[in-house]
Scaffold this motif. Structure first.
Motif, PDB file in Angstrom:
ATOM      1  N   ARG A 145      -2.062  -5.218  13.086  1.00 56.23           N
ATOM      2  CA  ARG A 145      -1.026  -5.988  12.382  1.00 56.23           C
ATOM      3  C   ARG A 145       0.384  -5.644  12.884  1.00 56.23           C
ATOM      4  N   GLN A 146       0.452  -4.619  13.725  1.00 57.75           N
ATOM      5  CA  GLN A 146       1.732  -4.144  14.254  1.00 57.75           C
ATOM      6  C   GLN A 146       2.721  -3.883  13.123  1.00 57.75           C
ATOM      7  N   GLN A 147       2.212  -3.130  12.136  1.00 57.63           N
ATOM      8  CA  GLN A 147       2.988  -2.807  10.933  1.00 57.63           C
ATOM      9  C   GLN A 147       2.649  -1.400  10.481  1.00 57.63           C
ATOM     10  N   THR A 148       3.584  -0.778   9.806  1.00 49.50           N
ATOM     11  CA  THR A 148       3.219   0.504   9.195  1.00 49.50           C
ATOM     12  C   THR A 148       2.239   0.232   8.060  1.00 49.50           C
ATOM     13  N   VAL A 149       1.306   1.148   7.875  1.00 51.58           N
ATOM     14  CA  VAL A 149       0.306   0.948   6.816  1.00 51.58           C
ATOM     15  C   VAL A 149       0.957   1.082   5.433  1.00 51.58           C
ATOM     16  N   ILE A 150       1.821   2.069   5.291  1.00 50.46           N
ATOM     17  CA  ILE A 150       2.520   2.294   4.010  1.00 50.46           C
ATOM     18  C   ILE A 150       3.672   1.287   3.898  1.00 50.46           C
ATOM     19  N   ALA A 151       3.751   0.615   2.745  1.00 56.70           N
ATOM     20  CA  ALA A 151       4.773  -0.422   2.578  1.00 56.70           C
ATOM     21  C   ALA A 151       6.188   0.125   2.822  1.00 56.70           C
ATOM     22  N   ARG A 152       6.436   1.343   2.333  1.00 61.36           N
ATOM     23  CA  ARG A 152       7.758   1.962   2.510  1.00 61.36           C
ATOM     24  C   ARG A 152       7.904   2.651   3.884  1.00 61.36           C
ATOM     25  N   ASP A 179      -0.602   0.427  11.789  1.00 58.64           N
ATOM     26  CA  ASP A 179      -1.754  -0.448  11.982  1.00 58.64           C
ATOM     27  C   ASP A 179      -1.458  -1.292  13.227  1.00 58.64           C
ATOM     28  N   THR A 180      -2.167  -0.984  14.319  1.00 60.53           N
ATOM     29  CA  THR A 180      -1.826  -1.632  15.592  1.00 60.53           C
ATOM     30  C   THR A 180      -2.259  -3.099  15.626  1.00 60.53           C
ATOM     31  N   PRO A 209       0.820  -1.211   0.000  1.00 63.13           N
ATOM     32  CA  PRO A 209       0.000   0.000   0.000  1.00 63.13           C
ATOM     33  C   PRO A 209       0.857   1.266   0.000  1.00 63.13           C
ATOM     34  N   ARG A 210       0.379   2.244  -0.756  1.00 68.03           N
ATOM     35  CA  ARG A 210       1.159   3.481  -0.829  1.00 68.03           C
ATOM     36  C   ARG A 210       0.316   4.730  -0.592  1.00 68.03           C
ATOM     37  N   ILE A 211      -0.925   4.515  -0.134  1.00 70.34           N
ATOM     38  CA  ILE A 211      -1.785   5.653   0.233  1.00 70.34           C
ATOM     39  C   ILE A 211      -2.585   5.279   1.463  1.00 70.34           C
ATOM     40  N   VAL A 212      -2.749   6.186   2.396  1.00 70.20           N
ATOM     41  CA  VAL A 212      -3.645   5.955   3.537  1.00 70.20           C
ATOM     42  C   VAL A 212      -4.266   7.289   3.948  1.00 70.20           C
ATOM     43  N   GLU A 213      -5.557   7.227   4.302  1.00 69.40           N
ATOM     44  CA  GLU A 213      -6.232   8.442   4.738  1.00 69.40           C
ATOM     45  C   GLU A 213      -5.825   8.745   6.179  1.00 69.40           C
ATOM     46  N   THR A 214      -5.705  10.019   6.506  1.00 72.30           N
ATOM     47  CA  THR A 214      -5.342  10.451   7.869  1.00 72.30           C
ATOM     48  C   THR A 214      -6.312  11.563   8.274  1.00 72.30           C
ATOM     49  N   PRO A 215      -6.323  11.966   9.548  1.00 74.94           N
ATOM     50  CA  PRO A 215      -7.249  13.045   9.919  1.00 74.94           C
ATOM     51  C   PRO A 215      -6.987  14.301   9.086  1.00 74.94           C
ATOM     52  N   SER A 216      -7.998  14.750   8.363  1.00 80.93           N
ATOM     53  CA  SER A 216      -7.893  15.935   7.503  1.00 80.93           C
ATOM     54  C   SER A 216      -6.765  15.855   6.486  1.00 80.93           C
ATOM     55  N   GLY A 217      -6.481  14.674   6.015  1.00 84.20           N
ATOM     56  CA  GLY A 217      -5.424  14.590   5.015  1.00 84.20           C
ATOM     57  C   GLY A 217      -5.162  13.171   4.558  1.00 84.20           C
TER      58      GLY A 217
END
Ligand code: FMN
Length: 306
Positions: free
Chosen positions: A202-209, A199-200, A57-65
């Motif tokens: 999966r205990q992983q960052t959401v963005i692959a990079r 991502d708590t 994954p290379r995109i994730v929604e965040t609060p107001s962004g």
């Protein structure tokens, strides 16, 4: 009332453009708005060779962004010339090509390939790329390197040359001065801010990079502050960007000292927002008796607490 904006040897018919990476190559939006109402289309980044970009994954929604790590995926300069320019050339709006590379020669070669094409109005240099000749340090985080690359690019084109500044630095005004010394005609302020989402479950960052660039309304106050700071540090025009969603947001940038603005992430939410903003700025100018875009900058300084 004059909405035009001079940048180097070029003139934009109005100050509102759409930001690189959020508007494809223009054609994708032709069904939903009148592209001729725009002052400029800043294309997706163009490199010498095509780039597939980063893993998903290379995109994730965040609060107001949102956070993105697209990795400057693009068709490469040759395909851009054959497949994308013909459409852009038919529009009554400036095509500003966003340029990337991993060496200074790369950047210059993209410009050399495009410079004879009349309908390429100018360039916006994206410096948020690692410089492989300097151990991977990003071009945009070192003022001397910004000056050097700008000087090199100034040597290969007389068209308007804009340098897009990274906010991921201690002193953005120093970076802007580097661009000005190198001969840039304008700076774009700002690119995305580095962020991370975890991502708590999966205990992983959401963005692959792991990290990505934060954009959208969340960064607007930072963009406005940096535009204010940079516009007072240099004498070339500043193009303000970061979190613009409507006319009021764009006006904040113009009052902060920008001569033009770009709409980025909001194109995904409201594809025709930029067209409405161009009309909204004209309406505001008429109501407030502002004759030219240049007249905005002095307004804020008139107020003691501005
Ligand atoms: C999905 C996406 C792709 C982007 N790609 C580029 C790019 O190719 N070149 C570039 O200079 N900036 C790129 N940007 C940065 C935007 O042009 C802009 O500087 C940033 O998103 C802040 O503006 P905004 O808050 O209005 O989106 C990208 C931004 C997003 C969200």
């Amino acid at each position: 009332m004059d909405l035009s904006v001079r940048i180097g040897k070029g003139v934009l018919k109005n100050p509102v453009g759409v930001a690189s990476g959020t508007f494809g190559y223009g054609q994708e939006f032709a069904q939903v708005m009148d592209l001729d109402k725009l002052g400029a289309i800043y294309t997706k980044a163009i490199s010498m060779e095509p780039r597939r970009g980063n893993p998903t994954p290379r995109i994730v929604e965040t609060p107001s962004g949102m956070l993105n790590s697209i990795g400057l995926a693009n068709v490469g300069v040759e395909k851009f010339v054959t497949d994308k320019i013909p459409f852009l050339a038919g529009l009554d709006t400036a095509t500003v090509v966003n340029v990337v590379g991993t060496t200074m020669d790369d950047y210059c070669n993209v410009i050399k390939r495009l410079d004879d094409i009349d309908t390429v109005w100018g360039y916006e240099i994206n410096l948020s790329c690692p410089n492989v000749e300097a151990g991977g340090i990003q071009f945009g985080t070192d003022a001397a390197m910004i000056e050097e690359i700008t000087t090199r690019m100034r040597g290969v084109t007389e068209k308007p040359l804009m340098v897009k500044l990274s906010p991921n630095v201690t002193d953005i005004a120093e970076m802007a001065r580097g661009a000005e010394r190198g001969g840039a005609d304008a700076v774009t302020c700002i690119n995305t801010l580095v962020g991370m989402v975890i991502d708590t479950a999966r205990q992983q960052t959401v963005i692959a990079r792991k990290t990505g660039g934060l954009s959208g309304p969340a960064i607007r106050p930072i963009g406005v502050r940096m535009t204010h700071e940079v516009s007072r540090a240099i004498s070339i025009p500043v193009v303000g960007i970061g979190g613009i969603t409507n006319t009021d947001d764009a006006l904040q940038y113009l009052l902060a000292g920008a001569k033009a603005v770009q709409v980025g992430t909001w194109n995904f939410v409201e594809p025709a927002a930029s067209q409405d903003i161009a009309a909204g700025i004209a309406d505001y100018m008429a109501r407030h008796g502002i004759a030219r875009i240049d007249d905005f900058a002095a307004l804020l300084d008139r107020r003691k607490d501005g």
